[in-house]
Design a protein around this motif. Structure first.
Motif, PDB file in Angstrom:
ATOM      1  N   ASN A  79       2.316   2.794  -9.547  1.00  0.00           N
ATOM      2  CA  ASN A  79       1.600   1.617  -9.051  1.00  0.00           C
ATOM      3  C   ASN A  79       2.151   0.313  -9.647  1.00  0.00           C
ATOM      4  O   ASN A  79       1.417  -0.655  -9.835  1.00  0.00           O
ATOM      5  N   GLY A  80       3.431   0.308  -9.955  1.00  0.00           N
ATOM      6  CA  GLY A  80       4.075  -0.855 -10.542  1.00  0.00           C
ATOM      7  C   GLY A  80       4.204  -0.798 -12.044  1.00  0.00           C
ATOM      8  O   GLY A  80       4.929  -1.589 -12.641  1.00  0.00           O
ATOM      9  N   GLY A  81       3.467   0.116 -12.689  1.00  0.00           N
ATOM     10  CA  GLY A  81       3.618   0.334 -14.122  1.00  0.00           C
ATOM     11  C   GLY A  81       2.806  -0.562 -15.022  1.00  0.00           C
ATOM     12  O   GLY A  81       2.877  -0.428 -16.251  1.00  0.00           O
ATOM     13  N   ASN A  82       2.019  -1.490 -14.456  1.00  0.00           N
ATOM     14  CA  ASN A  82       1.267  -2.432 -15.289  1.00  0.00           C
ATOM     15  C   ASN A  82      -0.226  -2.146 -15.327  1.00  0.00           C
ATOM     16  O   ASN A  82      -0.836  -2.162 -16.389  1.00  0.00           O
ATOM     17  N   SER A  83      -0.835  -1.915 -14.171  1.00  0.00           N
ATOM     18  CA  SER A  83      -2.260  -1.609 -14.099  1.00  0.00           C
ATOM     19  C   SER A  83      -2.468  -0.500 -13.072  1.00  0.00           C
ATOM     20  O   SER A  83      -1.719  -0.399 -12.104  1.00  0.00           O
ATOM     21  N   GLN A  84      -3.478   0.310 -13.329  1.00  0.00           N
ATOM     22  CA  GLN A  84      -3.685   1.493 -12.513  1.00  0.00           C
ATOM     23  C   GLN A  84      -4.961   1.397 -11.683  1.00  0.00           C
ATOM     24  O   GLN A  84      -5.972   0.844 -12.146  1.00  0.00           O
ATOM     25  N   PRO A  85      -4.948   1.927 -10.455  1.00  0.00           N
ATOM     26  CA  PRO A  85      -6.144   1.891  -9.601  1.00  0.00           C
ATOM     27  C   PRO A  85      -7.333   2.545 -10.305  1.00  0.00           C
ATOM     28  O   PRO A  85      -7.204   3.616 -10.903  1.00  0.00           O
ATOM     29  N   GLY A  86      -8.458   1.874 -10.253  1.00  0.00           N
ATOM     30  CA  GLY A  86      -9.657   2.402 -10.885  1.00  0.00           C
ATOM     31  C   GLY A  86      -9.792   2.035 -12.345  1.00  0.00           C
ATOM     32  O   GLY A  86     -10.801   2.364 -12.976  1.00  0.00           O
ATOM     33  N   CYS A  87      -8.795   1.355 -12.916  1.00  0.00           N
ATOM     34  CA  CYS A  87      -8.838   0.960 -14.326  1.00  0.00           C
ATOM     35  C   CYS A  87      -9.154  -0.518 -14.453  1.00  0.00           C
ATOM     36  O   CYS A  87      -8.613  -1.352 -13.720  1.00  0.00           O
ATOM     37  N   LEU A  88      -9.994  -0.849 -15.429  1.00  0.00           N
ATOM     38  CA  LEU A  88     -10.320  -2.242 -15.714  1.00  0.00           C
ATOM     39  C   LEU A  88      -9.863  -2.665 -17.099  1.00  0.00           C
ATOM     40  O   LEU A  88      -9.982  -3.836 -17.466  1.00  0.00           O
ATOM     41  N   THR A  89      -9.353  -1.716 -17.879  1.00  0.00           N
ATOM     42  CA  THR A  89      -8.947  -2.008 -19.253  1.00  0.00           C
ATOM     43  C   THR A  89      -7.552  -1.481 -19.530  1.00  0.00           C
ATOM     44  O   THR A  89      -7.063  -0.568 -18.853  1.00  0.00           O
ATOM     45  N   SER A  90      -6.927  -2.043 -20.554  1.00  0.00           N
ATOM     46  CA  SER A  90      -5.607  -1.583 -20.991  1.00  0.00           C
ATOM     47  C   SER A  90      -5.684  -0.144 -21.487  1.00  0.00           C
ATOM     48  O   SER A  90      -4.767   0.652 -21.264  1.00  0.00           O
ATOM     49  N   SER A 141      17.981  10.280 -12.384  1.00  0.00           N
ATOM     50  CA  SER A 141      18.266   9.078 -13.154  1.00  0.00           C
ATOM     51  C   SER A 141      17.830   7.859 -12.364  1.00  0.00           C
ATOM     52  O   SER A 141      17.693   7.905 -11.133  1.00  0.00           O
ATOM     53  N   GLY A 142      17.565   6.766 -13.070  1.00  0.00           N
ATOM     54  CA  GLY A 142      17.174   5.525 -12.419  1.00  0.00           C
ATOM     55  C   GLY A 142      15.721   5.170 -12.653  1.00  0.00           C
ATOM     56  O   GLY A 142      15.010   5.818 -13.430  1.00  0.00           O
ATOM     57  N   ILE A 143      15.267   4.121 -11.973  1.00  0.00           N
ATOM     58  CA  ILE A 143      13.873   3.690 -12.058  1.00  0.00           C
ATOM     59  C   ILE A 143      13.189   3.973 -10.726  1.00  0.00           C
ATOM     60  O   ILE A 143      13.795   3.847  -9.665  1.00  0.00           O
ATOM     61  N   TYR A 144      11.917   4.378 -10.799  1.00  0.00           N
ATOM     62  CA  TYR A 144      11.185   4.820  -9.619  1.00  0.00           C
ATOM     63  C   TYR A 144       9.778   4.235  -9.622  1.00  0.00           C
ATOM     64  O   TYR A 144       9.145   4.097 -10.671  1.00  0.00           O
ATOM     65  N   ARG A 145       9.307   3.922  -8.432  1.00  0.00           N
ATOM     66  CA  ARG A 145       7.901   3.576  -8.258  1.00  0.00           C
ATOM     67  C   ARG A 145       7.221   4.720  -7.512  1.00  0.00           C
ATOM     68  O   ARG A 145       7.754   5.245  -6.526  1.00  0.00           O
ATOM     69  N   VAL A 146       6.039   5.086  -7.984  1.00  0.00           N
ATOM     70  CA  VAL A 146       5.225   6.074  -7.293  1.00  0.00           C
ATOM     71  C   VAL A 146       3.828   5.495  -7.148  1.00  0.00           C
ATOM     72  O   VAL A 146       3.305   4.881  -8.081  1.00  0.00           O
ATOM     73  N   ASN A 147       3.235   5.631  -5.969  1.00  0.00           N
ATOM     74  CA  ASN A 147       1.887   5.123  -5.729  1.00  0.00           C
ATOM     75  C   ASN A 147       0.885   6.267  -5.788  1.00  0.00           C
ATOM     76  O   ASN A 147       1.133   7.351  -5.247  1.00  0.00           O
ATOM     77  N   THR A 148      -0.216   6.034  -6.450  1.00  0.00           N
ATOM     78  CA  THR A 148      -1.196   7.094  -6.659  1.00  0.00           C
ATOM     79  C   THR A 148      -2.587   6.650  -6.216  1.00  0.00           C
ATOM     80  O   THR A 148      -2.819   5.463  -5.940  1.00  0.00           O
ATOM     81  N   GLY A 149      -3.504   7.607  -6.201  1.00  0.00           N
ATOM     82  CA  GLY A 149      -4.911   7.295  -5.956  1.00  0.00           C
ATOM     83  C   GLY A 149      -5.580   6.802  -7.217  1.00  0.00           C
ATOM     84  O   GLY A 149      -4.978   6.734  -8.292  1.00  0.00           O
ATOM     85  N   ARG A 150      -6.873   6.512  -7.118  1.00  0.00           N
ATOM     86  CA  ARG A 150      -7.594   5.923  -8.240  1.00  0.00           C
ATOM     87  C   ARG A 150      -8.349   6.943  -9.073  1.00  0.00           C
ATOM     88  O   ARG A 150      -8.878   6.627 -10.138  1.00  0.00           O
ATOM     89  N   SER A 151      -8.441   8.181  -8.599  1.00  0.00           N
ATOM     90  CA  SER A 151      -9.166   9.197  -9.347  1.00  0.00           C
ATOM     91  C   SER A 151      -8.472  10.552  -9.215  1.00  0.00           C
ATOM     92  O   SER A 151      -7.673  10.766  -8.300  1.00  0.00           O
ATOM     93  N   TYR A 152      -8.780  11.458 -10.143  1.00  0.00           N
ATOM     94  CA  TYR A 152      -8.156  12.777 -10.183  1.00  0.00           C
ATOM     95  C   TYR A 152      -8.334  13.496  -8.847  1.00  0.00           C
ATOM     96  O   TYR A 152      -9.401  13.436  -8.280  1.00  0.00           O
ATOM     97  N   PRO A 153      -7.290  14.173  -8.309  1.00  0.00           N
ATOM     98  CA  PRO A 153      -5.961  14.420  -8.909  1.00  0.00           C
ATOM     99  C   PRO A 153      -4.918  13.345  -8.612  1.00  0.00           C
ATOM    100  O   PRO A 153      -3.742  13.602  -8.762  1.00  0.00           O
ATOM    101  N   TYR A 154      -5.376  12.152  -8.201  1.00  0.00           N
ATOM    102  CA  TYR A 154      -4.500  10.987  -7.993  1.00  0.00           C
ATOM    103  C   TYR A 154      -3.565  11.137  -6.823  1.00  0.00           C
ATOM    104  O   TYR A 154      -2.635  10.403  -6.636  1.00  0.00           O
TER     105      TYR A 154
END
Length: 332
Positions: free
Chosen positions: A255-266, A319-332
């Motif tokens: 999800n971009g690596g900075n903040s995750q869906p469903g999260c409000l805190t670091s 090898s390399g850098i990858y973006r993966v998009n996930t859901g906000r709750s388990y199993p994502y």
């Protein structure tokens, strides 16, 4: 140098305020005082310039194998057996099976062998296949101040690597069936463990490797620590606790690596790394697209080749850098 730091900080601040992606114009800059999450589930105010506990560090350096190694198998999925360095009987008399893969899991700062990370990852593996899961409890160092723990991680990591070399010598368990997994400070720990094994472990996985005091640290996790090294970055933003930059053969930025869906805190963002990993061990369902730049990661415009994030495949490559998009709750 101070002016350069101020300029970089200003650029990052403007970009973030404007909602623009931030390229890797340099290593992240951390304030002296900051809130850092511990594996106890709490945030702690840390002085990154605090003098470390040299007495403890000297003791750790003299005996870097001063850890507990807790073995879980399908024969003992909930009650651990303790393996001991230089004690062959503790291994040969246990349920350790050299014919199946071995997964080593290391917790983070202020953690121990029984934090949430460990039972969740352990259960994901044992529910799926017959493996040895060894939880590394390095709480003697991890319960110290953050700067002290950072300074001691390389020595403790070397101790873990020496233990795995000893395990190989006693049982014949091949290095190419070993997967080292570490969270936060534990990510750098398993990197150092892999280094002590001359990079022979099949896989080394860093789950949101810690950022503070690691940006310019030569002892951080790196691509040569195993045959294949992977990192999953979930809290790498300007004020995030993860290192947020490429450190492995393949670096995933969910999800971009900075903040995750469903999260409000670091803290939530940071912990999401091991939650995502455990889910991929079970399902192997999260697929990333390769990116040509961190701008593509931020803008979600990665259209390159695909690679599954996480999972338990010992022969994995990439090898390399990858973006993966996930859901906000388990199993994502």
């Amino acid at each position: 140098m101070q002016r350069l730091y101020l300029l970089l900080t200003f650029i990052c601040t403007v970009c973030v305020a404007a909602g623009l992606p931030v390229e890797n114009v340099g290593e992240k800059i951390y304030p002296r005082f900051m809130e850092i999450p511990g594996d106890d589930g709490l945030m702690h105010k840390v002085d990154l310039e605090e003098e470390p506990d040299m007495e403890l560090l000297n003791e750790i350096a003299r005996n870097p194998a001063n850890n507990q190694y807790l073995l879980y198998t399908r024969r003992n999925p909930r009650l651990s057996q303790t393996l001991r360095m230089n004690n062959a009987a503790s291994i040969t008399g246990s349920n350790f099976n050299a014919r199946v893969p071995t997964v080593i899991v290391a917790h983070g700062w202020l953690g121990n062998g029984y934090n949430n990370l460990n039972p969740v990852v352990r259960a994901a593996y044992l529910d799926k296949s017959d493996v040895n899961v060894i939880i590394v409890d390095w709480s003697r160092l991890a319960l110290s101040t953050y700067p002290t723990a950072v300074r001691g991680v390389p020595a403790v990591g070397r101790g873990v690597g020496e233990f795995l070399v000893f395990l190989n010598r006693v049982t014949g368990a091949p290095f190419n069936t070993m997967h080292l997994v570490g969270f936060s400070l534990g990510a750098h720990l398993v990197g150092n463990a892999g280094r002590a094994m001359s990079g022979r472990a099949a896989r080394v996985t860093g789950l949101d490797p810690a950022g503070p005091l690691w940006n310019l640290n030569s002892d951080r996790i790196r691509p040569t620590d195993g045959v294949y090294v992977e990192a999953i970055h979930t809290d790498g933003g300007t004020g995030g606790l993860g290192i947020g930059s490429s450190v492995a053969n393949a670096d995933f930025f969910p999800n971009g690596g900075n903040s995750q869906p469903g999260c409000l805190t670091s803290l939530c963002n940071h912990n999401r790394a091991w939650e995502l990993f455990a889910s991929t061990v079970t399902r192997n369902h999260l697929v990333g697209n390769q990116c040509s730049s961190m701008s593509q990661v931020s803008w979600n415009t990665c259209r390159g080749s695909t690679l599954h994030m996480g999972n338990d495949i010992l022969t994995k490559t990439g090898s390399g850098i990858y973006r993966v998009n996930t859901g906000r709750s388990y199993p994502y």
